[in-house]
Motif scaffolding. Structure first.
Motif, PDB file in Angstrom:
ATOM      1  N   TYR A 198    -117.267 -53.742   4.796  1.00 54.84           N
ATOM      2  CA  TYR A 198    -116.197 -52.740   4.772  1.00 54.84           C
ATOM      3  C   TYR A 198    -114.965 -53.276   5.491  1.00 54.84           C
ATOM      4  N   THR A 199    -113.822 -52.751   5.081  1.00 54.10           N
ATOM      5  CA  THR A 199    -112.601 -52.987   5.844  1.00 54.10           C
ATOM      6  C   THR A 199    -111.671 -51.800   5.638  1.00 54.10           C
ATOM      7  N   PHE A 200    -110.885 -51.481   6.662  1.00 48.29           N
ATOM      8  CA  PHE A 200    -109.950 -50.350   6.602  1.00 48.29           C
ATOM      9  C   PHE A 200    -108.575 -50.835   7.036  1.00 48.29           C
ATOM     10  N   ASP A 201    -107.560 -50.546   6.236  1.00 50.15           N
ATOM     11  CA  ASP A 201    -106.183 -50.782   6.662  1.00 50.15           C
ATOM     12  C   ASP A 201    -105.762 -49.630   7.575  1.00 50.15           C
ATOM     13  N   ALA A 202    -104.467 -49.417   7.697  1.00 54.33           N
ATOM     14  CA  ALA A 202    -103.987 -48.357   8.587  1.00 54.33           C
ATOM     15  C   ALA A 202    -104.098 -47.011   7.882  1.00 54.33           C
ATOM     16  N   GLY A 203    -105.331 -46.530   7.738  1.00 53.03           N
ATOM     17  CA  GLY A 203    -105.616 -45.264   7.067  1.00 53.03           C
ATOM     18  C   GLY A 203    -107.119 -45.101   6.988  1.00 53.03           C
ATOM     19  N   PRO A 204    -107.601 -43.937   6.509  1.00 54.96           N
ATOM     20  CA  PRO A 204    -109.045 -43.675   6.515  1.00 54.96           C
ATOM     21  C   PRO A 204    -109.789 -44.235   5.312  1.00 54.96           C
ATOM     22  N   ASN A 205    -109.058 -44.754   4.316  1.00 58.81           N
ATOM     23  CA  ASN A 205    -109.690 -45.167   3.058  1.00 58.81           C
ATOM     24  C   ASN A 205    -110.381 -46.518   3.185  1.00 58.81           C
ATOM     25  N   ALA A 206    -111.636 -46.568   2.702  1.00 55.85           N
ATOM     26  CA  ALA A 206    -112.429 -47.792   2.857  1.00 55.85           C
ATOM     27  C   ALA A 206    -112.282 -48.697   1.635  1.00 55.85           C
ATOM     28  N   VAL A 207    -112.313 -49.988   1.889  1.00 61.77           N
ATOM     29  CA  VAL A 207    -112.493 -50.976   0.815  1.00 61.77           C
ATOM     30  C   VAL A 207    -113.761 -51.734   1.167  1.00 61.77           C
ATOM     31  N   VAL A 208    -114.688 -51.812   0.202  1.00 59.98           N
ATOM     32  CA  VAL A 208    -115.968 -52.500   0.441  1.00 59.98           C
ATOM     33  C   VAL A 208    -116.048 -53.699  -0.502  1.00 59.98           C
ATOM     34  N   TYR A 209    -116.116 -54.883   0.081  1.00 59.96           N
ATOM     35  CA  TYR A 209    -116.269 -56.101  -0.719  1.00 59.96           C
ATOM     36  C   TYR A 209    -117.758 -56.394  -0.918  1.00 59.96           C
ATOM     37  N   TYR A 210    -118.097 -56.857  -2.126  1.00 61.20           N
ATOM     38  CA  TYR A 210    -119.487 -57.224  -2.437  1.00 61.20           C
ATOM     39  C   TYR A 210    -119.457 -58.172  -3.630  1.00 61.20           C
ATOM     40  N   LEU A 211    -120.603 -58.762  -3.974  1.00 57.69           N
ATOM     41  CA  LEU A 211    -120.678 -59.652  -5.133  1.00 57.69           C
ATOM     42  C   LEU A 211    -121.235 -58.894  -6.339  1.00 57.69           C
ATOM     43  N   ALA A 212    -120.818 -59.321  -7.536  1.00 58.46           N
ATOM     44  CA  ALA A 212    -121.166 -58.594  -8.770  1.00 58.46           C
ATOM     45  C   ALA A 212    -122.675 -58.346  -8.891  1.00 58.46           C
ATOM     46  N   GLU A 213    -123.497 -59.291  -8.423  1.00 55.84           N
ATOM     47  CA  GLU A 213    -124.956 -59.129  -8.567  1.00 55.84           C
ATOM     48  C   GLU A 213    -125.469 -57.906  -7.789  1.00 55.84           C
ATOM     49  N   ASN A 214    -124.681 -57.439  -6.832  1.00 54.97           N
ATOM     50  CA  ASN A 214    -125.102 -56.275  -6.037  1.00 54.97           C
ATOM     51  C   ASN A 214    -124.348 -54.993  -6.410  1.00 54.97           C
ATOM     52  N   GLU A 215    -123.706 -55.016  -7.559  1.00 48.93           N
ATOM     53  CA  GLU A 215    -122.882 -53.879  -7.996  1.00 48.93           C
ATOM     54  C   GLU A 215    -123.659 -52.554  -8.013  1.00 48.93           C
ATOM     55  N   SER A 216    -124.838 -52.558  -8.665  1.00 49.88           N
ATOM     56  CA  SER A 216    -125.518 -51.262  -8.800  1.00 49.88           C
ATOM     57  C   SER A 216    -126.035 -50.800  -7.447  1.00 49.88           C
ATOM     58  N   LEU A 217    -126.467 -51.743  -6.606  1.00 51.49           N
ATOM     59  CA  LEU A 217    -126.947 -51.373  -5.275  1.00 51.49           C
ATOM     60  C   LEU A 217    -125.800 -50.777  -4.440  1.00 51.49           C
ATOM     61  N   VAL A 218    -124.684 -51.494  -4.366  1.00 49.30           N
ATOM     62  CA  VAL A 218    -123.599 -51.061  -3.467  1.00 49.30           C
ATOM     63  C   VAL A 218    -122.903 -49.822  -4.022  1.00 49.30           C
ATOM     64  N   ALA A 219    -122.430 -49.902  -5.272  1.00 59.02           N
ATOM     65  CA  ALA A 219    -121.700 -48.759  -5.835  1.00 59.02           C
ATOM     66  C   ALA A 219    -122.640 -47.567  -5.990  1.00 59.02           C
ATOM     67  N   GLY A 220    -123.882 -47.837  -6.398  1.00 60.38           N
ATOM     68  CA  GLY A 220    -124.855 -46.763  -6.594  1.00 60.38           C
ATOM     69  C   GLY A 220    -125.197 -46.058  -5.290  1.00 60.38           C
ATOM     70  N   THR A 221    -125.394 -46.825  -4.225  1.00 58.47           N
ATOM     71  CA  THR A 221    -125.726 -46.203  -2.934  1.00 58.47           C
ATOM     72  C   THR A 221    -124.555 -45.365  -2.436  1.00 58.47           C
ATOM     73  N   PHE A 222    -123.347 -45.861  -2.619  1.00 58.87           N
ATOM     74  CA  PHE A 222    -122.192 -45.074  -2.174  1.00 58.87           C
ATOM     75  C   PHE A 222    -122.117 -43.748  -2.914  1.00 58.87           C
ATOM     76  N   LYS A 223    -122.360 -43.822  -4.203  1.00 59.93           N
ATOM     77  CA  LYS A 223    -122.282 -42.597  -4.994  1.00 59.93           C
ATOM     78  C   LYS A 223    -123.350 -41.605  -4.526  1.00 59.93           C
ATOM     79  N   ALA A 224    -124.557 -42.116  -4.295  1.00 58.74           N
ATOM     80  CA  ALA A 224    -125.654 -41.232  -3.898  1.00 58.74           C
ATOM     81  C   ALA A 224    -125.470 -40.706  -2.479  1.00 58.74           C
TER      82      ALA A 224
END
Ligand code: ADP
Ligand code: DP6
Ligand code: CO
Length: 385
Positions: A331-357
């Motif tokens: 994760y990283t946050f600029d000057a605000g509350p919105n998160a940006v999460v970097y990950y690799l494509a092979e982990n797309e369903s794990l990362v994006a899916g867990t966030f959604k759930a």
């Protein structure tokens, strides 16, 4: 049409970039020179982008104007003025060297600039970066300047520091510059104020070497992805400009960050990117975001950019990494509350899916507004003249 009625126009788009080693602090607020170098990843314009059209005509009543998302802006401030002045000077130089076939004197015409951000403005998602990169590129195209992206990045830096990095795609460093210049030798809270001149040779710390360079193109690490979590689209309470100046003036942690931590991390981050070492990239990204927000908390009065939903996002990333047994999300946050999460494509369903759930039910979290975006694959700026 008579020349004095003709309207000249150029349009462009520019992407957002999200820093993994953060810029926070100015050694020279007038030239907008940073205390420390920074490094970012440029995101795809298919997702977050600014679209800007610049027009000029002898028939326009002055003065110059800028409209963002339909709202007229006050552009009398020195930063926008510096960008427009530098661009006009370059156009005027072209015009004066263009005989015997003279160019129209666009440099003397009032400018009308209209810009649209397709993402929240002033909410910690780098609108000033995409915004000033697009503004500078649009006017440079209007004026048909032969300037390189590096030269334009030097101009865009004066509009907003982070904007210099949006002139390039992929992985981009903004070198602080000024090393060896009079008064600019040391990074740190006091840099720029030292007596400094080492003999008559010392040059001025004039910002000429404070610009962006590409560390690696997006294709170097094509599997990199970013998840944008829009926690709040509201305008932040403390602008980046005001926040970092308060930090420089009052934080005791800041000097260590600028003088010691960031120079070391810049070298480590460069090496991590060149080696495509996600573990090192992710650890550095999270530590640097947390260290930057620690200096905000150490500012007097303290600045709180993160909120409860931001902290919940940090915990989701920690939980994912713990469950997998290695670091797959950062994760990283600029000057605000919105998160940006970097990950690799092979982990797309794990990362994006867990966030959604996990975040779907969190207060203030709108799953429809969390989106996975690509890293910019092509040129950072689309030309659409
Ligand atoms: P952010 O986190 O969005 O970068 P900042 O506080 O750094 O927020 O900057 C917000 C400011 O950037 C706006 O108030 C405006 O002056 C400028 N800005 C945002 N979008 C644009 C744009 N499209 N064109 C020109 N300037 C812009
Ligand atoms: C936390 O570039 O918006 O996003 O130069 O005053 O316009 P000004 O500041 P700005 O600051 C960005 C701060 C940051 C970190 C980063 O992008 O490196
Ligand atoms: Co900004």
């Amino acid at each position: 049409m008579a020349d004095d009625q003709k309207i000249y126009r150029a349009s462009t788009t520019a992407p957002v970039n999200i820093a993994v080693i953060k810029y926070w602090g100015k050694r020279d607020p007038t030239l907008n020179l940073p205390t420390n170098s920074s490094l970012s990843v440029t995101l795809s314009q298919a997702d977050l982008r600014t679209h800007t059209t610049a027009a000029c005509s002898a028939s326009f009543p002055g003065p110059d104007s800028l409209v963002i998302n339909g709202a007229p802006q006050d552009i009398s401030g020195p930063r926008t003025q510096a960008c427009l002045r530098l661009l006009r000077e370059q156009r005027a130089a072209l015009e004066s060297s263009s005989s015997p076939a003279p160019l129209p004197s666009l440099s003397s015409f009032p400018l009308r600039i209209a810009s649209v951000n397709n993402f929240p403005t002033a909410a910690g998602l780098a609108s000033s970066a995409a915004g000033f990169a697009a503004l500078v590129r649009a006017v440079a195209d209007l004026y048909q300047l032969p300037a390189s992206p590096a030269e334009l990045s030097r101009i865009a830096r004066q509009g907003s520091g982070s904007a210099c990095r949006s002139l390039f795609g992929g992985y981009v460093a903004w070198e602080r510059g000024g090393e060896g210049a009079a008064g600019g030798a040391e990074a740190g809270a006091g840099a720029g104020t030292g007596a400094g001149a080492e003999g008559a040779q010392a040059r001025a710390d004039d910002g000429s070497d404070s610009l962006a360079t590409q560390v690696a193109p997006a294709g170097h690490w094509p599997d990199m992805r970013a998840l944008i979590l829009v926690v709040s689209a509201d305008k932040k309470g403390v602008s980046s400009t005001a926040g970092m100046q308060a930090t420089v003036a009052t934080s005791e942690l800041f000097a260590t960050r600028a003088a010691t931590l960031v120079p070391r991390r810049m070298a480590q981050m460069r090496a991590a990117i060149l080696a495509r070492d996600f573990d090192a990239f992710a650890r550095l990204t999270m530590r640097d975001s947390n260290n930057f927000h620690a200096t905000c908390l150490d500012t007097e009065p303290p600045i709180f950019y993160l909120n409860d939903v931001s902290r919940a996002a940090i915990r989701v990333v920690e939980d994912i990494n713990k469950a997998v047994g290695r670091i797959v999300a950062a994760y990283t946050f600029d000057a605000g509350p919105n998160a940006v999460v970097y990950y690799l494509a092979e982990n797309e369903s794990l990362v994006a899916g867990t966030f959604k759930a996990d975040m779907g039910s969190a207060a203030g979290w709108d799953t429809e507004r969390g989106r996975a975006v690509q890293i910019n694959g092509g040129a950072a700026i689309d030309r659409k003249s």
